[in-house]
Design a protein around this motif. Structure first.
Motif, PDB file in Angstrom:
ATOM      1  N   HIS A   1       0.707  -1.126   0.023  1.00 39.27           N
ATOM      2  CA  HIS A   1       0.063   0.259  -0.122  1.00 39.27           C
ATOM      3  C   HIS A   1       0.827   1.197  -0.021  1.00 39.27           C
ATOM      4  O   HIS A   1       0.502   2.281  -0.500  1.00 39.27           O
ATOM      5  CB  HIS A   1      -0.962   0.057   1.173  1.00 39.27           C
ATOM      6  N   GLN A   2       1.900   1.277   0.707  1.00 35.94           N
ATOM      7  CA  GLN A   2       2.869   2.379   0.972  1.00 35.94           C
ATOM      8  C   GLN A   2       3.997   2.012   1.232  1.00 35.94           C
ATOM      9  O   GLN A   2       4.531   1.473   2.274  1.00 35.94           O
ATOM     10  CB  GLN A   2       2.307   3.394   2.115  1.00 35.94           C
TER      11      GLN A   2
ATOM     12  N   GLU B   1      -4.174  -0.489  -7.876  1.00 35.53           N
ATOM     13  CA  GLU B   1      -3.693  -1.869  -7.266  1.00 35.53           C
ATOM     14  C   GLU B   1      -3.881  -2.777  -8.305  1.00 35.53           C
ATOM     15  O   GLU B   1      -3.089  -3.722  -8.846  1.00 35.53           O
ATOM     16  CB  GLU B   1      -4.276  -2.416  -5.968  1.00 35.53           C
TER      17      GLU B   1
ATOM     18  N   HIS C   1      -8.283 -10.840   2.579  1.00 37.49           N
ATOM     19  CA  HIS C   1      -8.729 -10.437   1.113  1.00 37.49           C
ATOM     20  C   HIS C   1      -9.802 -11.303   0.673  1.00 37.49           C
ATOM     21  O   HIS C   1      -9.912 -12.291   1.003  1.00 37.49           O
ATOM     22  CB  HIS C   1      -7.506 -10.301   0.302  1.00 37.49           C
TER      23      HIS C   1
ATOM     24  N   LEU D   1     -11.690  -0.664   4.721  1.00 37.26           N
ATOM     25  CA  LEU D   1     -10.457  -1.674   4.804  1.00 37.26           C
ATOM     26  C   LEU D   1     -10.627  -2.936   5.856  1.00 37.26           C
ATOM     27  O   LEU D   1     -10.984  -2.526   6.698  1.00 37.26           O
ATOM     28  CB  LEU D   1      -9.252  -1.002   5.102  1.00 37.26           C
TER      29      LEU D   1
ATOM     30  N   GLN E   1       3.517   0.361  -5.457  1.00 32.09           N
ATOM     31  CA  GLN E   1       2.983   0.998  -4.482  1.00 32.09           C
ATOM     32  C   GLN E   1       1.289   0.992  -4.977  1.00 32.09           C
ATOM     33  O   GLN E   1       1.115   1.494  -6.089  1.00 32.09           O
ATOM     34  CB  GLN E   1       3.495   2.060  -4.101  1.00 32.09           C
ATOM     35  N   SER E   2       0.572   0.778  -4.060  1.00 37.88           N
ATOM     36  CA  SER E   2      -0.914   0.890  -4.802  1.00 37.88           C
ATOM     37  C   SER E   2      -1.695   2.185  -4.003  1.00 37.88           C
ATOM     38  O   SER E   2      -2.778   2.533  -4.611  1.00 37.88           O
ATOM     39  CB  SER E   2      -1.950  -0.312  -4.101  1.00 37.88           C
TER      40      SER E   2
ATOM     41  N   ARG F   1      -3.355   2.320  -1.293  1.00 35.51           N
ATOM     42  CA  ARG F   1      -4.598   1.741  -0.885  1.00 35.51           C
ATOM     43  C   ARG F   1      -5.906   2.201  -1.972  1.00 35.51           C
ATOM     44  O   ARG F   1      -7.092   2.630  -1.443  1.00 35.51           O
ATOM     45  CB  ARG F   1      -4.999   2.564   0.367  1.00 35.51           C
ATOM     46  N   ASP F   2      -5.567   2.114  -3.338  1.00 30.79           N
ATOM     47  CA  ASP F   2      -6.485   2.712  -4.072  1.00 30.79           C
ATOM     48  C   ASP F   2      -6.805   1.098  -4.986  1.00 30.79           C
ATOM     49  O   ASP F   2      -5.670   0.694  -5.610  1.00 30.79           O
ATOM     50  CB  ASP F   2      -5.998   3.553  -5.156  1.00 30.79           C
TER      51      ASP F   2
ATOM     52  N   TYR G   1     -10.417  -5.350   1.085  1.00 30.57           N
ATOM     53  CA  TYR G   1     -11.416  -4.398   1.098  1.00 30.57           C
ATOM     54  C   TYR G   1     -12.890  -5.036   1.808  1.00 30.57           C
ATOM     55  O   TYR G   1     -13.053  -6.288   1.428  1.00 30.57           O
ATOM     56  CB  TYR G   1     -11.815  -3.686   0.112  1.00 30.57           C
TER      57      TYR G   1
ATOM     58  N   GLY H   1      -0.914  -5.829   2.309  1.00 31.76           N
ATOM     59  CA  GLY H   1      -1.699  -4.530   3.032  1.00 31.76           C
ATOM     60  C   GLY H   1      -3.347  -5.257   2.992  1.00 31.76           C
ATOM     61  O   GLY H   1      -3.776  -6.277   2.732  1.00 31.76           O
ATOM     62  N   SER H   2      -4.002  -4.220   3.507  1.00 29.18           N
ATOM     63  CA  SER H   2      -5.447  -4.481   3.717  1.00 29.18           C
ATOM     64  C   SER H   2      -6.395  -4.919   2.483  1.00 29.18           C
ATOM     65  O   SER H   2      -6.054  -4.454   1.486  1.00 29.18           O
ATOM     66  CB  SER H   2      -6.260  -3.487   4.573  1.00 29.18           C
TER      67      SER H   2
END
Length: 344
Positions: free
Chosen positions: A73-74, A110, A161, A200, A102-103, A105-106, A132, A129-130
């Motif tokens: 994510h970051q 992603e 996920h 998330l 890197q996404s 968190r989009d 949704y 990462g998380s």
């Protein structure tokens, strides 16, 4: 036979041997799945054609290259950098390279990054990462990963996920419960949560854990003040400002990750709110700098480097009918940022 000016390719060997490209690749690589008679014939034809194996082309034919694609994510979040360190450690031991994307968190971006990695012919995709709350947010990514694995690629995720792949599952709900219990044990009843972005699964699970601790003590989760903000240091600062302005009676703030907790501590310091005498603060993850903050941060420790190694270990194994799940466990680390609730 190909002309002298034409460098023989694996496809030429397969065509002359009347076998599939995959069978020719397996035979020339000495892998199982081809009879001795057929393998000998393929090698003989390759020799007659003057074919010289290209290791890169061979890995493409088998559906895997020596590159691992890691989507986080970051990249500047220490949670993800520590996970990446674990992936890179194991990849180096296995002679693999790691490409990191890197996404932000989009989910749309992603998906774009996932398609880019597949187009680059990586052999393994790891998504860290998380997830949704709404599985429809990941339906397109799941379809991409299904097709990728059907063609020989491998994939794994870190987090909850809806991707249908092997996964390492951080102990988010149980960790949140432990934080809630810790603050209740210290006498705190007016608790606020600096939560990450709504939607998330990580936020939902950690928040559910804190709420369950309140219910266990006969308190209503409705009494919990929840402020959603970005899952970043800036988000933590903004959430703390809102909590102080709108809920000044709060005596403890639960930040749902350590980076947000850093932002919370920054706001409290600028507002001259003493920690923990007036306000206790807890985080989640136990990133490497958590012990060096002033005050040092009470938090939930997740084995982030090991999580990265475990995700890649899963992806290096053959695909199974049902995706494998590996829980992480957690540990409450009590430091200087929490103390007894102030007397009223």
């Amino acid at each position: 036979m190909p002309r002298a000016s034409h460098r023989p390719r694996l496809v030429d060997v397969a065509q002359h041997a009347a076998v599939s490209l995959a069978t020719a690749s397996r035979a020339l690589a000495g892998r199982e799945g081809v009879s001795t008679e057929v393998a000998d014939r393929i090698r003989q034809i390759a020799s007659e054609l003057g074919y010289v194996a290209n290791p890169y082309a061979r890995t493409l034919a088998s559906g895997a290259t020596s590159t691992v694609g890691l989507i986080v994510h970051q990249v500047d979040d220490p949670y993800f950098s520590e996970i990446a360190a674990g992936v890179i450690q194991l990849a180096a031991e296995q002679g693999l390279l790691v490409q990191i994307c890197q996404s932000g968190r989009d989910p749309g971006y992603e998906l774009q990054q996932l398609r880019h990695l597949i187009a680059q012919r990586v052999g393994i995709v790891l998504i860290s990462g998380s997830g949704y709350d709404d599985p429809r947010m990941e339906s397109a990514a799941r379809a991409e990963l299904d097709a990728f694995q059907d063609h020989g690629g491998r994939a794994a995720a870190i987090g909850r996920h809806a991707l249908g792949v092997d996964a390492v599952l951080p102990d988010n709900e149980a960790g949140g419960h432990a934080l809630g219990q810790h603050l209740m044990d210290l006498g705190h009843r007016r608790i606020a949560v600096a939560a990450g972005s709504a939607g998330l699964t990580t936020v939902a699970d950690r928040l559910a854990g804190v709420s369950s601790a309140l219910r266990q003590r006969g308190r209503s989760p409705a009494d919990l003040v929840v402020v959603h903000s970005d899952f970043t240091r800036g988000g933590g600062r903004a959430a703390a400002e809102q909590i102080l302005n709108e809920h000044p009676e709060t005596t403890a703030i639960v930040a749902l990750n350590d980076v947000m907790a850093m932002g919370v501590l920054s706001t409290l310091r600028s507002r001259r709110v003493p920690v923990p005498a007036r306000m206790s603060v807890v985080g989640f993850d136990d990133v490497s700098v958590a012990a060096d903050l002033a005050p040092s941060l009470t938090t939930i420790r997740l084995p982030m480097t090991e999580m990265g190694r475990t995700a890649l270990t899963l992806a290096l194994k053959p695909r199974t009918t049902r995706p494998r799940r590996r829980p992480t466990g957690h540990l409450l680390i009590v430091r200087d940022s929490t103390g007894p609730a102030p007397r009223t």
